[in-house]
Every structure is written in structure tokens, then in C-alpha cells.
Design a protein around this motif. Sequence first.
Motif, PDB file in Angstrom:
ATOM      1  N   VAL A 183       0.879  -1.176   0.000  1.00 20.11           N
ATOM      2  CA  VAL A 183       0.000   0.000   0.000  1.00 20.11           C
ATOM      3  C   VAL A 183       0.912   1.220   0.000  1.00 20.11           C
ATOM      4  CG1 VAL A 183      -1.785   1.293   1.211  1.00 20.11           C
ATOM      5  CG2 VAL A 183      -1.819  -1.220   1.240  1.00 20.11           C
ATOM      6  N   THR A 184       0.799   2.029  -1.049  1.00 20.25           N
ATOM      7  CA  THR A 184       1.664   3.184  -1.226  1.00 20.25           C
ATOM      8  C   THR A 184       0.937   4.452  -0.806  1.00 20.25           C
ATOM      9  OG1 THR A 184       2.925   2.156  -3.010  1.00 20.25           O
ATOM     10  CG2 THR A 184       2.912   4.552  -2.947  1.00 20.25           C
ATOM     11  N   CYS A 185       1.520   5.176   0.134  1.00 20.11           N
ATOM     12  CA  CYS A 185       0.898   6.379   0.699  1.00 20.11           C
ATOM     13  C   CYS A 185       1.709   7.597   0.254  1.00 20.11           C
ATOM     14  CB  CYS A 185       0.875   6.283   2.226  1.00 20.11           C
ATOM     15  SG  CYS A 185       0.072   4.774   2.820  1.00 20.11           S
ATOM     16  N   ILE A 186       1.117   8.412  -0.602  1.00 17.86           N
ATOM     17  CA  ILE A 186       1.825   9.519  -1.220  1.00 17.86           C
ATOM     18  C   ILE A 186       1.576  10.801  -0.425  1.00 17.86           C
ATOM     19  CG2 ILE A 186       2.151  10.855  -3.329  1.00 17.86           C
ATOM     20  CD1 ILE A 186       3.007   7.920  -3.517  1.00 17.86           C
ATOM     21  N   GLY A 187       2.626  11.333   0.199  1.00 17.79           N
ATOM     22  CA  GLY A 187       2.523  12.617   0.881  1.00 17.79           C
ATOM     23  C   GLY A 187       2.670  12.518   2.394  1.00 17.79           C
ATOM     24  N   PHE A 188       3.354  13.516   2.959  1.00 19.01           N
ATOM     25  CA  PHE A 188       3.611  13.546   4.399  1.00 19.01           C
ATOM     26  C   PHE A 188       2.328  13.625   5.226  1.00 19.01           C
ATOM     27  CE2 PHE A 188       3.337  17.933   3.108  1.00 19.01           C
ATOM     28  CZ  PHE A 188       2.656  18.552   4.146  1.00 19.01           C
ATOM     29  N   SER A 189       1.251  14.141   4.641  1.00 20.58           N
ATOM     30  CA  SER A 189      -0.005  14.281   5.370  1.00 20.58           C
ATOM     31  C   SER A 189      -0.611  12.936   5.754  1.00 20.58           C
ATOM     32  CB  SER A 189      -1.021  15.071   4.541  1.00 20.58           C
ATOM     33  OG  SER A 189      -0.576  16.383   4.307  1.00 20.58           O
ATOM     34  N   GLN A 190      -0.129  11.856   5.158  1.00 16.49           N
ATOM     35  CA  GLN A 190      -0.667  10.534   5.458  1.00 16.49           C
ATOM     36  C   GLN A 190       0.023   9.873   6.653  1.00 16.49           C
ATOM     37  OE1 GLN A 190      -2.086   7.975   2.425  1.00 16.49           O
ATOM     38  NE2 GLN A 190      -1.483   9.331   0.752  1.00 16.49           N
ATOM     39  N   ARG A 191       1.035  10.517   7.192  1.00 17.72           N
ATOM     40  CA  ARG A 191       1.845   9.879   8.232  1.00 17.72           C
ATOM     41  C   ARG A 191       1.027   9.513   9.471  1.00 17.72           C
ATOM     42  NH1 ARG A 191       4.771  10.453  12.784  1.00 17.72           N
ATOM     43  NH2 ARG A 191       6.852   9.480  12.840  1.00 17.72           N
ATOM     44  N   THR A 192       0.203  10.427   9.956  1.00 15.03           N
ATOM     45  CA  THR A 192      -0.553  10.178  11.179  1.00 15.03           C
ATOM     46  C   THR A 192      -1.490   8.988  11.018  1.00 15.03           C
ATOM     47  OG1 THR A 192      -0.453  12.510  11.802  1.00 15.03           O
ATOM     48  CG2 THR A 192      -2.163  11.174  12.834  1.00 15.03           C
ATOM     49  N   ALA A 193      -2.225   8.950   9.914  1.00  7.88           N
ATOM     50  CA  ALA A 193      -3.132   7.827   9.662  1.00  7.88           C
ATOM     51  C   ALA A 193      -2.349   6.532   9.502  1.00  7.88           C
ATOM     52  CB  ALA A 193      -3.969   8.099   8.420  1.00  7.88           C
ATOM     53  N   LEU A 194      -1.210   6.604   8.837  1.00  3.72           N
ATOM     54  CA  LEU A 194      -0.424   5.400   8.597  1.00  3.72           C
ATOM     55  C   LEU A 194       0.180   4.854   9.889  1.00  3.72           C
ATOM     56  CD1 LEU A 194       0.710   3.320   6.698  1.00  3.72           C
ATOM     57  CD2 LEU A 194       2.586   4.890   6.156  1.00  3.72           C
ATOM     58  N   GLN A 195       0.515   5.726  10.802  1.00  8.67           N
ATOM     59  CA  GLN A 195       1.069   5.262  12.079  1.00  8.67           C
ATOM     60  C   GLN A 195       0.083   4.314  12.769  1.00  8.67           C
ATOM     61  OE1 GLN A 195       2.451   8.456  14.604  1.00  8.67           O
ATOM     62  NE2 GLN A 195       4.032   7.116  15.426  1.00  8.67           N
ATOM     63  N   GLU A 196      -1.180   4.662  12.704  1.00  6.79           N
ATOM     64  CA  GLU A 196      -2.214   3.815  13.299  1.00  6.79           C
ATOM     65  C   GLU A 196      -2.430   2.541  12.493  1.00  6.79           C
ATOM     66  OE1 GLU A 196      -7.013   4.075  14.257  1.00  6.79           O
ATOM     67  OE2 GLU A 196      -5.784   5.909  14.278  1.00  6.79           O
ATOM     68  N   ASN A 197      -2.482   2.677  11.162  1.00  3.11           N
ATOM     69  CA  ASN A 197      -2.747   1.509  10.325  1.00  3.11           C
ATOM     70  C   ASN A 197      -1.573   0.548  10.261  1.00  3.11           C
ATOM     71  OD1 ASN A 197      -5.468   1.747   9.416  1.00  3.11           O
ATOM     72  ND2 ASN A 197      -4.853   3.497   8.151  1.00  3.11           N
ATOM     73  N   ALA A 198      -0.359   1.061  10.365  1.00  2.00           N
ATOM     74  CA  ALA A 198       0.810   0.179  10.377  1.00  2.00           C
ATOM     75  C   ALA A 198       0.776  -0.730  11.601  1.00  2.00           C
ATOM     76  CB  ALA A 198       2.087   1.005  10.360  1.00  2.00           C
ATOM     77  N   ASP A 199       0.300  -0.210  12.719  1.00  2.00           N
ATOM     78  CA  ASP A 199       0.139  -1.017  13.935  1.00  2.00           C
ATOM     79  C   ASP A 199      -1.033  -1.988  13.794  1.00  2.00           C
ATOM     80  OD1 ASP A 199       2.272   0.205  15.201  1.00  2.00           O
ATOM     81  OD2 ASP A 199       1.010   1.694  16.224  1.00  2.00           O
ATOM     82  N   GLU A 200      -2.114  -1.510  13.186  1.00  2.00           N
ATOM     83  CA  GLU A 200      -3.324  -2.324  13.051  1.00  2.00           C
ATOM     84  C   GLU A 200      -3.122  -3.503  12.105  1.00  2.00           C
ATOM     85  OE1 GLU A 200      -7.356  -3.356  13.677  1.00  2.00           O
ATOM     86  OE2 GLU A 200      -6.086  -1.894  14.723  1.00  2.00           O
ATOM     87  N   TYR A 201      -2.270  -3.307  11.076  1.00  2.00           N
ATOM     88  CA  TYR A 201      -2.036  -4.346  10.066  1.00  2.00           C
ATOM     89  C   TYR A 201      -0.537  -4.641   9.974  1.00  2.00           C
ATOM     90  CZ  TYR A 201      -6.766  -2.918   8.778  1.00  2.00           C
ATOM     91  OH  TYR A 201      -8.104  -2.614   8.803  1.00  2.00           O
ATOM     92  N   PRO A 202       0.017  -5.327  10.963  1.00  2.00           N
ATOM     93  CA  PRO A 202       1.473  -5.531  11.014  1.00  2.00           C
ATOM     94  C   PRO A 202       2.027  -6.391   9.885  1.00  2.00           C
ATOM     95  CG  PRO A 202       0.361  -6.849  12.695  1.00  2.00           C
ATOM     96  CD  PRO A 202      -0.671  -5.939  12.112  1.00  2.00           C
ATOM     97  N   ASP A 203       1.176  -7.163   9.225  1.00  3.63           N
ATOM     98  CA  ASP A 203       1.644  -8.024   8.131  1.00  3.63           C
ATOM     99  C   ASP A 203       1.523  -7.357   6.765  1.00  3.63           C
ATOM    100  OD1 ASP A 203       2.213 -10.096   9.918  1.00  3.63           O
ATOM    101  OD2 ASP A 203       0.147 -10.835   9.829  1.00  3.63           O
TER     102      ASP A 203
END
Length: 374
Positions: free
Chosen positions: A113-133
Amino acid sequence: MGLTSVPREKPVTMREHIDRRTFVAGATGAALTGLTGCLGGSGGDSAEAHVGMVYSLGGLGDEAFNDMAHAGIQKAEEELGIAYDNTEPEGQSEFGTFQSQFASSSDPNYDLVTCIGFSQRTALQENADEYPDQNFMLVDAGLDADNVASYRFREHEGSFQVGHLAGLLSTREFSHEGSYSGTEKTFSSDPDTKTVGFVGGKENPLIKKFEAGFIAGVHHADADIDVRSAYAGSWNDPGRGQEIAGSMYDEGADIVYHAAGATGSGVFNAAGERGRLAIGVDSDQSLSSDASHTIVASMVKHVDTAVFNATKDVVNDEFKGGSTVSLGLEDGGVEAVIGADYEGEIPQEVLDALDSSREAIQNGDIDVPTEPEN
């Protein structure tokens, strides 16, 4: 060369139209199935790997940041045989939604899953934990997580180069014969004014790096040049970009550089109306803009390379989670590129000076600031 020339095959501009509201309302969490059919993209079921693209605000068709990311995944489709699906969030709140929907999908299963832009960091921090695989890629910010590969750019280095060019052209008589809106015009600089401009989108630390490098490059050419800076407050307001740049040109600016996404097209229009010069950003915008004769150069940021490389790593089972890659002048992450209509017109002494400053940056003899001069 300090400014490079690129193959002049005009790219096809693609914008995948997505009914975002229907998609958000019609798909939830682990129950999400058949996601490929809901999104714009290649959607090849027989592909070896699938990639979900979550673009930055402003979406595809910005002829800049998002379109460069799209070019990278298109190259991966062609050369690596992957399939991809696009989502274009309309607001900050949709970043996390699209990230999690890709991550929770089982038909297809998304390898990246490719997240383009620094504005996605906060959401990704949560989702990276939620979906560790789930493998994620983040562009323009770093995130310390084992399942996230981060890519950042030294935009200030490329901005220094186009600033140096702007300064060198602003202090001499330079002109180009071209056209704007069907009318033949002369696009020129005036050494008597010694003024240039910078137009940013939203004011934040990332765009301040563009501004800082540009100002430093201008003053490397001539410390007495006046640099005007302003922010539009939007990535997708060409009218506001045109208004700001128009004021700068009317106050004597020869050249205006923008780091404002789709807002920047207004900068080109202001230059076209007044017979002045502009500098594009992220992609070689002279290849896609209707006002190409105003674009003397662009600061190209190779988001396409980052997207392609991350996808290739996944395909080769070499995903670099937990790492942050920094890309600048030395490794081809950023570069200054002459506008298509200006090839062969930039004075050789200007090109030689740009060669020297590029080498000095790469050798560490020039330390490019990341915050604008006071």
C-alpha cells in the motif's frame, strides 16, 4: 550538466475518476471484497503482485507530485507485471480509510500500500500497527515501523539549482520567442529589476525546504536579488496562484518558482499573460502545461523512482521495512531540468555555473539550508 535534458516524449495525462463517496460507503474492513472493481487502476487479476495507491490531496491530473507517483506505478505495471488500484482522497479524513481498506482486502490481497505525501503519516502510524503483516510505503515523511518503507527527498538541493538559474537569468537580458494562449509573445527577464518570486501551496516544513533552497540558490548568483515569497493556502487553486504570481510579476519579478501542486498552473498563466518566466516543480511541467513557453525549467522530484523501486523490492521479496531512504542531487532523487522549449537557449556560461554549484552541493562545499533566510 547542472540542468539536464530529458527525452521529449510528451506523456499522456491520465486521471482516474473514482466515486469516492460510494466506495467509502460500500466497503468496510475485512468484509471488503472485489475492491479492484471499485477503483481506478490496472486491476489485472493475473498479476503477480497488487499495489494499492493512496494519492495526496489534489489527486491525479496535478501534472506534478501525484502524477509522478502515477508514472512510477505505471512503469512498474509495464516492467514488473504488477496490477495497481488508485484512490484519490478528497480530504484528510479519507487517508486512513483508504489505507485500511487496501490493507484489509483479501480479494485481491495487496502486497504493498503506497501512501503519497507527508499528510498521510498520522493515519499510517495507526494503520501500520493495526495491520502488522501489510507492507506500506510512505513518501515525504519517515515512520519508524517494521512494515513501512519511507522515502524522503532533499528538495532543497534541487530548489537551490533552479534558484541559481533564476538568479543568473534575472541579472542578464534573456528572452525567448514563443506563444501563450494562441498569441506569439516574447518571454524575457529584465536585469534592471533583479527580483524573483516563490509561490508555495500550504505553508509547512516540507514546502519551506523548497523555498529555502530556492532563496539560497538565487543569492548564490547575486546576494542583492530581491526574493518575494507567498503561500496560496491550497494545492488546488490555480486562480489564487495566478493572482499571487501576477502581483509578483507586476512588482518586477522576472521569474517565479512554484511548489504548489495544481495551484502552480496559475503561476504559468500569470507568466504567459505578462511575457515573463516561470519554473515548474515535481515533474518536467513543460511537457504537460498549455503554457509550456513560460517554463524555463522545472525542479523534478523523482517520486516515480521511489514508487517503482519500492514496488520492485516487494516483487523481489526484498521489501525494506523500517528503513528511510533519502534522495537528493547525488543519487538522482531531484534534478533541475531545462524546459522543452528552452533547450539550446540557455547561455553556456549559465550552464557552466550550474555545473559548478551542483558539484559543490554534492561534494559538501555548499551546505543548502532547509529553512528560509530571515
